[in-house]
Design an enzyme around this catalytic site. Sequence first.
Site, PDB file in Angstrom:
ATOM      1  N   ALA A 148       0.707  -1.402   0.022  1.00  0.00           N
ATOM      2  CA  ALA A 148      -0.045  -0.029   0.050  1.00  0.00           C
ATOM      3  C   ALA A 148       0.707   1.141  -0.106  1.00  0.00           C
ATOM      4  O   ALA A 148       0.511   2.150   0.750  1.00  0.00           O
ATOM      5  CB  ALA A 148      -0.891   0.119   1.178  1.00  0.00           C
TER       6      ALA A 148
ATOM      7  N   ASP B  86      -4.458 -12.547  -8.425  1.00  0.00           N
ATOM      8  CA  ASP B  86      -3.750 -13.743  -9.228  1.00  0.00           C
ATOM      9  C   ASP B  86      -2.364 -13.290  -9.769  1.00  0.00           C
ATOM     10  O   ASP B  86      -2.054 -14.322 -10.762  1.00  0.00           O
ATOM     11  CB  ASP B  86      -4.778 -14.358 -10.088  1.00  0.00           C
ATOM     12  CG  ASP B  86      -5.203 -13.267 -11.410  1.00  0.00           C
ATOM     13  OD1 ASP B  86      -4.444 -12.135 -11.311  1.00  0.00           O
ATOM     14  OD2 ASP B  86      -6.212 -13.798 -11.925  1.00  0.00           O
TER      15      ASP B  86
ATOM     16  N   GLN C 284       6.978 -14.094  -6.702  1.00  0.00           N
ATOM     17  CA  GLN C 284       6.013 -14.571  -5.698  1.00  0.00           C
ATOM     18  C   GLN C 284       5.721 -15.769  -5.442  1.00  0.00           C
ATOM     19  O   GLN C 284       5.015 -16.241  -4.322  1.00  0.00           O
ATOM     20  CB  GLN C 284       4.985 -13.363  -5.661  1.00  0.00           C
ATOM     21  CG  GLN C 284       5.444 -11.792  -5.403  1.00  0.00           C
ATOM     22  CD  GLN C 284       4.098 -11.096  -4.985  1.00  0.00           C
ATOM     23  OE1 GLN C 284       3.575 -11.372  -4.118  1.00  0.00           O
ATOM     24  NE2 GLN C 284       3.853 -10.277  -5.880  1.00  0.00           N
TER      25      GLN C 284
ATOM     26  N   THR D 296      -6.298  -6.462 -10.842  1.00  0.00           N
ATOM     27  CA  THR D 296      -7.039  -5.269 -11.760  1.00  0.00           C
ATOM     28  C   THR D 296      -5.869  -5.068 -12.975  1.00  0.00           C
ATOM     29  O   THR D 296      -4.799  -4.674 -12.409  1.00  0.00           O
ATOM     30  CB  THR D 296      -7.254  -4.090 -10.860  1.00  0.00           C
ATOM     31  OG1 THR D 296      -8.039  -4.462  -9.696  1.00  0.00           O
ATOM     32  CG2 THR D 296      -8.126  -3.095 -11.503  1.00  0.00           C
TER      33      THR D 296
ATOM     34  N   ASP E 226      43.825  13.654  -5.495  1.00  0.00           N
ATOM     35  CA  ASP E 226      42.981  13.452  -4.610  1.00  0.00           C
ATOM     36  C   ASP E 226      43.769  14.127  -3.245  1.00  0.00           C
ATOM     37  O   ASP E 226      44.051  13.467  -2.338  1.00  0.00           O
ATOM     38  CB  ASP E 226      42.421  12.022  -4.364  1.00  0.00           C
ATOM     39  CG  ASP E 226      41.513  11.769  -2.961  1.00  0.00           C
ATOM     40  OD1 ASP E 226      40.940  12.589  -2.710  1.00  0.00           O
ATOM     41  OD2 ASP E 226      41.487  10.667  -2.586  1.00  0.00           O
TER      42      ASP E 226
END
Length: 434
Positions: free
Chosen positions: A12, A93, A100, A124, A206
């Site tokens: 979510a 589904d 998964q 969906t 550097d």
Amino acid sequence: MRKKIVYIGLSADSVHHGHINLIEKARNYGNVIIGLLTDNALINYKGLPLLNYEQRKKIIINLKGVFKVVPQHQWDYSINLKKIKPDFMVHGDDWLSGPQLFLRKRAISTLKKFGGKLIELPYTKGVSSTALANEQKKLFNTSEIRLKSLKRLLNSKKILRFIETHSPISAIIAENANYKNKNIYRDFDGFWSSSLTDATSMGKPDIEALDVSERLSNINNIFDVTTKPLIMDIDTGGKIEHLKLNIRSIERLGISAVIMEDKTGLKKNSLNEKTSNQKQDSIKNFCSKIKVINSTKINDEFMIIARIESLILKKGMADALKRAKKYIAAGANGIMIHSKEKSTKEIFEFASKFRKRFNSVPLVCVPSTYNSVRENNLIAKKFNIVIYANHLFRSAYPAMEKTAKEILKYGRSKESDKNLISIKEILKLIPGTD
Ligand code: SPV
Ligand code: MG
């Protein structure tokens, strides 16, 4: 009679009509309990969600048809199923194939043990919460969210994997690279802005020769096209008076942490074979620098990580441990212990002794020379962040040099084609180019 219980596991991070469809159907079977995946559960297969657990819970609990929200601490549903023993579990589904599948198998065998039933509803079509969440992450790409994400990651994951990025394109590669195999998902948690590779890509040594505004301008360009947190190598931090000013700019940009090394004078890179020309700072002076950063920073989540050079400079383990203690007392939020040995012996000894005293202070390592160590061994030694400090630059350089030489050798570029991204691919690489 007890109302039946229906379990749905959800991340979510971006709620859409597909979730509502699922809940609407599920409530026909009983009271809907949402197992809301925690940051911890999500991080290992989807990355850090934009909204934290509490924020996501606030949304889900207010959806019509949701009876209760409980945390699901693992991606694996079976642990909550065992505990809650729902009459039904509802899932889209979409897990009949892909990564998964093994979760589905486990859920089915767990449900079987207490007579629960799996109901799979058609997914969906035309909407994907992962795709939506990824788009949202880009939209809500504020400095504050990025800055704070390092602490969230530290709280959710055993070890964080950072990689050096010296340019926006290297950062895009680091942001998107991932490795999937069965239930393994790996990606990089964030970026390391290295003084070595920033300087080298500018053709300079550097030695703190690049000024901070130049480094920040590069990081700003990286931030334009990425979302992950960044840890900045600030070398020695420079003059105390400048440090205060620089920290303001660094924090405002959304950088999550700085790593400051306890050297003084003309700083040279720690991986140099010869270190006799390098000098370690006094504990007192270095602690003052830590304190200056702490009194300047605004966000609690902004971290100052003290980098100890005692092992590099052959000052011994006791000195390294003493410094760790002093730096933490001065306010360091983490310790980086550096080593240029091929073996992990000294670094592991430090980690074991350090952890006896400091259980939860984040510990960082940079395995450039002891590169056969695996992340699992670092987890066992309770390191929290591993930095691959120069690897993208080091892989790009020989590839570019090879092509340059091949073109000279053959008097044309055809022979180099096998090493190159195709023209078709480069035109597709950055949306909007073609
Ligand atoms: C860097 O990447 O610039 C570092 C790490 O400071 S090291 O090169 O190992 O010193
Ligand atoms: Mg450096």
